[in-house]
Design a protein around this motif. Structure first.
Motif, PDB file in Angstrom:
ATOM      1  N   LEU A 158       0.830  -1.209   0.000  1.00 40.32           N
ATOM      2  CA  LEU A 158       0.000   0.000   0.000  1.00 40.32           C
ATOM      3  C   LEU A 158       0.864   1.258   0.000  1.00 40.32           C
ATOM      4  N   ALA A 159       1.995   1.217   0.723  1.00 41.46           N
ATOM      5  CA  ALA A 159       2.888   2.368   0.759  1.00 41.46           C
ATOM      6  C   ALA A 159       3.493   2.637  -0.620  1.00 41.46           C
ATOM      7  N   ILE A 160       3.904   1.556  -1.318  1.00 47.34           N
ATOM      8  CA  ILE A 160       4.460   1.710  -2.668  1.00 47.34           C
ATOM      9  C   ILE A 160       3.402   2.283  -3.612  1.00 47.34           C
ATOM     10  N   ALA A 161       2.172   1.783  -3.494  1.00 52.27           N
ATOM     11  CA  ALA A 161       1.082   2.287  -4.341  1.00 52.27           C
ATOM     12  C   ALA A 161       0.839   3.771  -4.087  1.00 52.27           C
ATOM     13  N   ALA A 162       0.829   4.166  -2.810  1.00 45.86           N
ATOM     14  CA  ALA A 162       0.598   5.575  -2.468  1.00 45.86           C
ATOM     15  C   ALA A 162       1.730   6.462  -2.979  1.00 45.86           C
ATOM     16  N   LEU A 163       2.967   5.983  -2.857  1.00 45.61           N
ATOM     17  CA  LEU A 163       4.107   6.760  -3.338  1.00 45.61           C
ATOM     18  C   LEU A 163       4.070   6.919  -4.862  1.00 45.61           C
ATOM     19  N   ALA A 164       3.750   5.822  -5.577  1.00 45.40           N
ATOM     20  CA  ALA A 164       3.688   5.884  -7.042  1.00 45.40           C
ATOM     21  C   ALA A 164       2.620   6.860  -7.505  1.00 45.40           C
ATOM     22  N   LEU A 165       1.443   6.782  -6.868  1.00 43.71           N
ATOM     23  CA  LEU A 165       0.354   7.685  -7.254  1.00 43.71           C
ATOM     24  C   LEU A 165       0.680   9.121  -6.872  1.00 43.71           C
ATOM     25  N   GLY A 166       1.233   9.309  -5.676  1.00 47.93           N
ATOM     26  CA  GLY A 166       1.583  10.660  -5.240  1.00 47.93           C
ATOM     27  C   GLY A 166       2.637  11.298  -6.114  1.00 47.93           C
ATOM     28  N   ALA A 167       3.641  10.489  -6.534  1.00 47.63           N
ATOM     29  CA  ALA A 167       4.700  11.021  -7.380  1.00 47.63           C
ATOM     30  C   ALA A 167       4.146  11.498  -8.722  1.00 47.63           C
ATOM     31  N   MET A 168       3.215  10.732  -9.283  1.00 51.63           N
ATOM     32  CA  MET A 168       2.653  11.109 -10.583  1.00 51.63           C
ATOM     33  C   MET A 168       1.732  12.331 -10.490  1.00 51.63           C
ATOM     34  N   LEU A 169       1.241  12.610  -9.310  1.00 51.08           N
ATOM     35  CA  LEU A 169       0.388  13.786  -9.145  1.00 51.08           C
ATOM     36  C   LEU A 169       1.199  15.069  -9.028  1.00 51.08           C
TER      37      LEU A 169
END
Length: 497
Positions: free
Chosen positions: A472-483
């Motif tokens: 979940l942390a990796i998913a949040a980081l990936a999505l946050g980075a793209m935003l």
């Protein structure tokens, strides 16, 4: 592993499976050569035919179409300067320049030999990593599976072309479409709007055929200029000693890049060719020749795209998560046959898993024979007018989707999703996240429910379990980075290049 590969060899070497592997490779090469059709639309159109086949035979044929298209796409890219498949876009940069210098045959031979080497290495990677990932996945509980599927959905969205917000919207739409029908646990009918035909859900074949098959035909009819051009002369297929010396390290580097990036959900195939080309420009001693027909610019990307097409099977077979839209079609085809892709496949269906792996190597050998000696036939195919192709494809599409359930409603569904797919193209909406969401949405809901039942309704179960929390942390980081605007601009710029 030797025993497992022996089992796979006994499955793949049957006359029946060899025949369908050859058919898949031939079809894949043909649709790779023809600009604008692609493996996604073809596999979507051929799904109904696989219902009468054994699951392993169907998967072998569909796989042959998939990686066969990676071979064929280079032919039109080199000879016509039109990529038959999206992964061959980079090949046009150097391949067609080589053709203009009279070295089209050498470029085609480099693409075929590099693809064979990369496919062989990537097949070994799949064979070695599959059981290891399966053992890891078998230790997962519902919470870990929910987090893993969510991570796959987010990465597929992050790596998709176009706006991140549009990709998220398409993903959510796909998940919503996947929830239509009867809820397995409660027996309640959801989102059917009173249509009896929707009680069992929206037909997967209709969605795939419409969005990727019919919509692709409409797009090609709108742009006839993309299907014509002057075909370059092939010439000798033999490489000079200097060309072979320059191409060999590029093939090895491209194989490594493709084997790694092919596992990524989303745009792993296209990303691998772009990354390989940029790597070759940086490390090659002949960087000044790029743009004028450098053989490294053909050898690296062509090896990368074939390696990536093979390793993209790893998350699909071991975890049940599609690395791209084609893998989502494969999952849908297996589920129609009653097989749930995931860690249980190797144990429950060892013949399917190992038979497919061995068939990949056999298919790559077939493609090497198909592409080089029969190059004249593929050149003739490039001159075939599209006006003779699309009516036959549409008729075949209608017959195929009707034959699934013998329901005219499915044909209307296909037409509706065909126009929706064309509308998505006009609005610059990437349809791949929709299909991945459509396949994974019901699985996401199922594991969410299981995890909540086990934890007695506590959502903390997703962060209390270490593996789930990390995913979940990796998913949040990936999505946050793209935003972030700066990162998003760099991604868009890379995709434009």
């Amino acid at each position: 592993m030797i025993e497992n590969l022996a089992l796979g060899l006994s499955v793949a070497m049957t006359f029946h499976n060899l025949g369908f592997a050859f058919i898949g490779c031939m079809i894949g090469t043909a649709i790779g050569v023809l600009p604008g059709i692609g493996p996604l639309a073809t596999i979507a159109l051929l799904l109904p035919l696989t219902f009468a086949l054994d699951p392993i035979t169907a998967l072998i044929m569909l796989s042959g179409i998939y990686y066969g298209a990676q071979y064929g796409g280079s032919t039109s890219a080199i000879l016509l300067n039109l990529p038959g498949e999206v992964t061959a876009v980079v090949t046009t940069l150097e391949g067609h320049k080589m053709a203009k210098r009279g070295r089209a045959g050498a470029a085609l031979a480099t693409a075929a030999i590099g693809s064979f080497f990369a496919g062989t290495v990537a097949t070994l990677v799949v064979a070695a990593s599959g059981p290891l990932l399966t053992d890891l996945a078998l230790s997962f509980g519902p919470a870990e599976y929910f987090s893993l599927i969510l991570l796959g959905l987010i990465i597929a969205t992050v790596l998709a072309q176009g706006s991140i917000f549009k990709s998220i919207a398409m993903l959510v739409l796909g998940v919503a479409l996947g929830l239509v029908g009867t809820d397995v646990q409660s027996g309640q009918v959801r989102f059917s709007f009173g249509f009896f035909e929707l009680f069992e859900g929206i037909d997967f074949v209709a969605v795939a055929m419409g969005i990727f098959g019919v919509a692709e035909i409409i797009r090609n009819l709108e742009h006839p200029e993309n299907r014509s051009g002057t075909v370059a002369k092939v010439g000798s297929l033999m490489l000079t000693k200097e060309e072979f010396k320059r191409a060999t390290p590029s093939v090895i580097r491209g194989t490594i890049v493709g084997s790694i990036l092919g596992i990524l959900p989303g745009g792993g195939l296209a990303l691998s060719t772009f990354a390989s080309y940029m790597l070759e420009r940086k490390v090659s001693k002949y960087g000044h020749e790029f743009g004028t027909g450098a053989i490294e610019g053909v050898a690296g990307p062509e090896s990368a795209n074939n390696a990536a097409s093979q390793t993209s099977f790893i998350p699909m077979l071991t975890l049940g998560i599609p690395a791209n839209a084609v893998m989502a079609l494969m999952i849908g085809g297996l589920m129609i046959h009653g097989i749930q892709p995931g860690p249980g496949v190797i144990q429950a269906q060892p013949a399917l898993f190992w038979g497919l792996i061995v068939s990949m190597w056999i298919g790559n050998l077939m493609l090497l024979v198909i592409n080089l000696p029969l190059i004249g036939m593929w050149v003739s195919l490039l001159r075939l007018p599209y006006k003779y192709l699309y009516p036959a494809i549409l008729v075949f599409c209608a017959i195929g989707v009707y034959s699934v359930n013998y329901s005219p409603f499915n044909v209307f569904e296909t037409v509706l999703f065909g126009f929706l797919g064309y509308l998505f193209f006009k609005l610059a909406l990437e349809p791949a996240p929709l299909l991945i969401g459509f396949v994974l949405g019901p699985m996401l809901e199922e594991y969410l429910r299981r995890a909540m039942v086990v934890s007695r309704g506590s959502a903390w179960v997703f962060v209390e379990r270490p593996v789930s929390a990390v995913l979940l942390a990796i998913a949040a980081l990936a999505l946050g980075a793209m935003l972030l605007p700066s990162i998003r601009r760099k991604k868009d710029q890379a995709l434009e290049e």
